[in-house]
Design a protein around this motif. Sequence first.
Motif, PDB file in Angstrom:
ATOM      1  N   VAL A  73       1.628   5.039  -1.690  1.00 46.00           N
ATOM      2  CA  VAL A  73       1.275   5.765  -0.467  1.00 46.00           C
ATOM      3  C   VAL A  73       0.821   4.795   0.614  1.00 46.00           C
ATOM      4  O   VAL A  73       1.212   4.907   1.782  1.00 46.00           O
ATOM      5  N   TYR A  74       0.012   3.817   0.228  1.00 42.66           N
ATOM      6  CA  TYR A  74      -0.473   2.828   1.186  1.00 42.66           C
ATOM      7  C   TYR A  74       0.695   2.097   1.845  1.00 42.66           C
ATOM      8  O   TYR A  74       0.759   1.980   3.077  1.00 42.66           O
ATOM      9  N   ALA A  75       1.611   1.590   1.022  1.00 45.91           N
ATOM     10  CA  ALA A  75       2.737   0.827   1.562  1.00 45.91           C
ATOM     11  C   ALA A  75       3.648   1.700   2.413  1.00 45.91           C
ATOM     12  O   ALA A  75       4.097   1.293   3.495  1.00 45.91           O
ATOM     13  N   ALA A  76       3.913   2.923   1.948  1.00 44.87           N
ATOM     14  CA  ALA A  76       4.830   3.806   2.675  1.00 44.87           C
ATOM     15  C   ALA A  76       4.273   4.220   4.025  1.00 44.87           C
ATOM     16  O   ALA A  76       5.039   4.509   4.955  1.00 44.87           O
ATOM     17  N   MET A  77       2.938   4.228   4.166  1.00 46.66           N
ATOM     18  CA  MET A  77       2.328   4.712   5.400  1.00 46.66           C
ATOM     19  C   MET A  77       2.092   3.623   6.439  1.00 46.66           C
ATOM     20  O   MET A  77       1.657   3.921   7.560  1.00 46.66           O
ATOM     21  N   GLN A  78       2.351   2.364   6.109  1.00 42.04           N
ATOM     22  CA  GLN A  78       2.021   1.299   7.043  1.00 42.04           C
ATOM     23  C   GLN A  78       2.747   1.425   8.384  1.00 42.04           C
ATOM     24  O   GLN A  78       2.138   1.317   9.447  1.00 42.04           O
ATOM     25  N   ILE A  79       4.034   1.648   8.347  1.00 46.61           N
ATOM     26  CA  ILE A  79       4.789   1.772   9.596  1.00 46.61           C
ATOM     27  C   ILE A  79       4.420   3.059  10.336  1.00 46.61           C
ATOM     28  O   ILE A  79       4.160   3.018  11.547  1.00 46.61           O
TER      29      ILE A  79
END
Length: 417
Positions: A47-53
Amino acid sequence: MWIVALLVYLLAVFHRSSLAVAGLTAAERFDISAAQLATFTMLQLLVYAAMQIPVGLLVDRFGPRRVLLTGALTLTLAQAGFAFADSYPLALVARLFVGMGDAMTFICVLRLVNTWFAPRRIPLITQLTGMVGQLGGALAAVPMTIALRELGWTRSYLIAASFGIVLSLALVLVVRDVPGGRSVRGPAMSVTRIRASLTASWQQPGTRLGFWTHFSTQFSATTLALLWGYPFFVQGEGLSDHTAGLLLTLMVGVMVVAGPVLGLIIPRHPWHRSSIVLGIVGSIVTVWTAVLAWPGEAPLGLLIALVVVAGIGGPASMIGFDLGRTSNPSDRMASATGIINQGGFIASLLLVVAIGLILDWRTPGGGSDYTPTAFRWAMSFQYVLWALGILQIWRYRVRTRRKIMAENPEEYGRVPL
């Protein structure tokens, strides 16, 4: 203003790391296997990585203050939910929202740093931000271990959640987006503009160099701090609970010290940033090799060396953001930062899952009584990620320098890389 925003980030790191010393307790509480335990951290990192952009785009649109407040409130509610979770599915949902709230903090704080500080101070302040934020990992080590033992699961996580209420109020009262205004709103971005911004950022070799820098330096420390460090030291290396907690605290302490040192070195030697990164990654690989190849349990001195070099990798990942900053115009900073910040967490996600799967595969009869041999197999998966990361760092630093030579040959040797 910066201190309040920084404390929100510190709290996010604390919540992110709070499962590290509770891994064995969580396995017993929810009666789950190593792979299922790894799913907590996997989901959180995914979730953290997917939400960065998306978060970067939200910051451009609504300003860092609003997004940071949303993240703090999300973390508070998620950690409170985790405190009361009495089943594996409910706990998974809570950790999903922990990852979501966590994702909304760091990019916001970086944007505030870029807005409120002079450009020549940004590398140092960025490292200081990462340094102080990592203290959250220390607070999630020994103190959380004691709290779980003395207060139990629910009360420990509820107390942790309560700090978010105080910081949310401070954030509302103190933080401002820009010196001249409390909140700013950017123009609405169409799908076409978003696609164009992301494409331009990704096509810049300096952005990819930053991505692979973040990918290669961070995952070893992140995996130890978030989940597998405590079980590895206790079951894989035969240390006591107290000593394992101290090692994880030492690793965070190293991050705190190494951050400002790198923040001072990088502006003085900007052309050698990728060389510094390759040297740090090489040191991490060397010490891990010594630990895994040691016959029997590794000596404490070698394990101390391990957490030291792994800890240096944490602030070294921040060099990726500096590479992105000097390779992109200001209107693409949010998208470039979001892309780069995915790197280390994607690598950490892959490693966390792989370790859980390999431990289950190599542990006779299943269960959570993992053997030292199983841990050696599991931790060896890091070599796959290191090989990929080193290859890509070398590849894109060559491309970035070639691009500068083609576009600004007079700047070659002086432009930061």
